[in-house]
Design an enzyme around this catalytic site. Sequence first.
Site, PDB file in Angstrom:
ATOM      1  N   LYS A  79       0.796 -30.120  27.117  1.00  0.00           N
ATOM      2  CA  LYS A  79      -0.337 -29.147  27.295  1.00  0.00           C
ATOM      3  C   LYS A  79       0.228 -27.989  26.590  1.00  0.00           C
ATOM      4  O   LYS A  79       1.116 -27.685  26.333  1.00  0.00           O
ATOM      5  CB  LYS A  79      -1.007 -29.218  28.319  1.00  0.00           C
TER       6      LYS A  79
ATOM      7  N   TYR B 251     -10.584 -36.148  30.046  1.00  0.00           N
ATOM      8  CA  TYR B 251     -10.837 -35.854  31.251  1.00  0.00           C
ATOM      9  C   TYR B 251     -12.171 -36.212  31.854  1.00  0.00           C
ATOM     10  O   TYR B 251     -12.802 -35.728  32.821  1.00  0.00           O
ATOM     11  CB  TYR B 251     -10.667 -34.479  31.444  1.00  0.00           C
TER      12      TYR B 251
ATOM     13  N   ASN C 118      -0.334 -26.276  34.320  1.00  0.00           N
ATOM     14  CA  ASN C 118       0.627 -27.108  34.819  1.00  0.00           C
ATOM     15  C   ASN C 118       1.472 -28.126  33.685  1.00  0.00           C
ATOM     16  O   ASN C 118       2.090 -29.195  34.090  1.00  0.00           O
ATOM     17  CB  ASN C 118       0.422 -28.027  35.977  1.00  0.00           C
TER      18      ASN C 118
ATOM     19  N   HIS D 177       0.793 -33.707  31.080  1.00  0.00           N
ATOM     20  CA  HIS D 177      -0.070 -34.749  31.727  1.00  0.00           C
ATOM     21  C   HIS D 177       0.632 -36.253  31.666  1.00  0.00           C
ATOM     22  O   HIS D 177       1.298 -36.330  30.685  1.00  0.00           O
ATOM     23  CB  HIS D 177      -1.343 -34.914  30.622  1.00  0.00           C
TER      24      HIS D 177
ATOM     25  N   GLU E 224      -5.955 -43.957  27.763  1.00  0.00           N
ATOM     26  CA  GLU E 224      -5.427 -42.497  26.996  1.00  0.00           C
ATOM     27  C   GLU E 224      -4.777 -43.115  25.671  1.00  0.00           C
ATOM     28  O   GLU E 224      -4.973 -42.235  24.988  1.00  0.00           O
ATOM     29  CB  GLU E 224      -4.672 -41.673  28.010  1.00  0.00           C
TER      30      GLU E 224
HETATM   31  P1  IDP Z   1      -3.150 -34.626  37.152  1.00  0.00           P
HETATM   32  O1  IDP Z   1      -2.864 -33.740  35.960  1.00  0.00           O
HETATM   33  O2  IDP Z   1      -1.819 -34.534  38.090  1.00  0.00           O
HETATM   34  O3  IDP Z   1      -3.405 -36.194  36.939  1.00  0.00           O
HETATM   35  P2  IDP Z   1      -5.796 -34.396  37.944  1.00  0.00           P
HETATM   36  O4  IDP Z   1      -6.355 -34.229  39.305  1.00  0.00           O
HETATM   37  O5  IDP Z   1      -6.319 -35.492  36.976  1.00  0.00           O
HETATM   38  O6  IDP Z   1      -4.438 -34.168  37.845  1.00  0.00           O
HETATM   39  O7  IDP Z   1      -6.373 -33.288  37.175  1.00  0.00           O
HETATM   40  C1  IDP Z   1      -6.286 -32.914  35.793  1.00  0.00           C
HETATM   41  C2  IDP Z   1      -5.817 -31.665  35.381  1.00  0.00           C
HETATM   42  O8  IDP Z   1      -7.128 -30.945  35.748  1.00  0.00           O
HETATM   43  C3  IDP Z   1      -4.686 -30.949  36.110  1.00  0.00           C
HETATM   44  O9  IDP Z   1      -3.385 -31.595  35.460  1.00  0.00           O
HETATM   45  C4  IDP Z   1      -5.005 -29.785  36.010  1.00  0.00           C
HETATM   46  O10 IDP Z   1      -4.552 -29.255  34.590  1.00  0.00           O
HETATM   47  C5  IDP Z   1      -6.437 -29.660  36.090  1.00  0.00           C
HETATM   48  N1  IDP Z   1      -6.941 -29.294  37.429  1.00  0.00           N
HETATM   49  C6  IDP Z   1      -6.829 -30.073  38.312  1.00  0.00           C
HETATM   50  N2  IDP Z   1      -7.025 -29.523  39.618  1.00  0.00           N
HETATM   51  C7  IDP Z   1      -7.597 -28.242  39.285  1.00  0.00           C
HETATM   52  C8  IDP Z   1      -7.845 -27.150  39.911  1.00  0.00           C
HETATM   53  O11 IDP Z   1      -8.353 -27.234  41.137  1.00  0.00           O
HETATM   54  N3  IDP Z   1      -8.163 -26.000  39.339  1.00  0.00           N
HETATM   55  C9  IDP Z   1      -7.909 -25.756  37.905  1.00  0.00           C
HETATM   56  N4  IDP Z   1      -7.505 -26.692  37.298  1.00  0.00           N
HETATM   57  C10 IDP Z   1      -7.307 -28.089  37.953  1.00  0.00           C
HETATM   58 MG    MG Z   2      -5.044 -37.311  36.269  1.00  0.00          MG
END
Ligand code: IDP
Ligand code: MG
Length: 164
Positions: free
Chosen positions: A20, A60, A124, A127, A138
């Site tokens: 990212k 997303y 984070n 992805h 994807e």
């Molecule tokens: P993942 O990336 O581990 O699969 P997902 O639940 O699919 O996690 O969420 C996608 C992305 O959305 C996360 O990697 C993060 O960047 C963002 N995200 C998820 N939960 C939150 C949150 O509570 N606050 C802000 N961003 C979030």
């Molecule tokens: Mg995810």
Amino acid sequence: SKPIAGVKGTFSERTFIAIKPDGVQRGLVGKVISRFEERGYKLVGLKALAPSKELAEKHYDDLKARPFFAGLVNYMTSGTPVIAMVWEGKDVIKQGRAMIGATNPLESAPGTIRGQYCISVGRNIIHGSDSFESAEKEIGLWFGKAGELVEWTPANVDWIQSDN
Ligand code: IDP
Ligand code: MG
């Protein structure tokens, strides 16, 4: 012809991994690539692109009702590139997720990519597809054009792949 995400459970299984914008800004591209290379996975697609809003929203789509969705799309479409990749190898979807660590980096095990390099769920750095179905969706979304993925055989293949 084989599915775009390869055949699940075989050495041809594929996953979509993206560094990212924060991972790119922080100079972590090489470190992330090295982890997958060193594990024995094969890089079959790679490009840098600043995704459109439409692409980020489609990627997303399952999170569109969440309160952080708009912020997530803004983060992904900052103008800084995302490094989009397809990695191939046995169990790469599940292993890739394990290597990445939990969504919230504060819950990611030390030694995972997120557990080593970040502290905010909203930053984070990486992805990874969470299932075979997600990988198909994807890879199709980010590498939809013919010829963007390369079929090749690493010279060391027999030192990495064995069924016994
Ligand atoms: P993942 O990336 O581990 O699969 P997902 O639940 O699919 O996690 O969420 C996608 C992305 O959305 C996360 O990697 C993060 O960047 C963002 N995200 C998820 N939960 C939150 C949150 O509570 N606050 C802000 N961003 C979030
Ligand atoms: Mg995810």
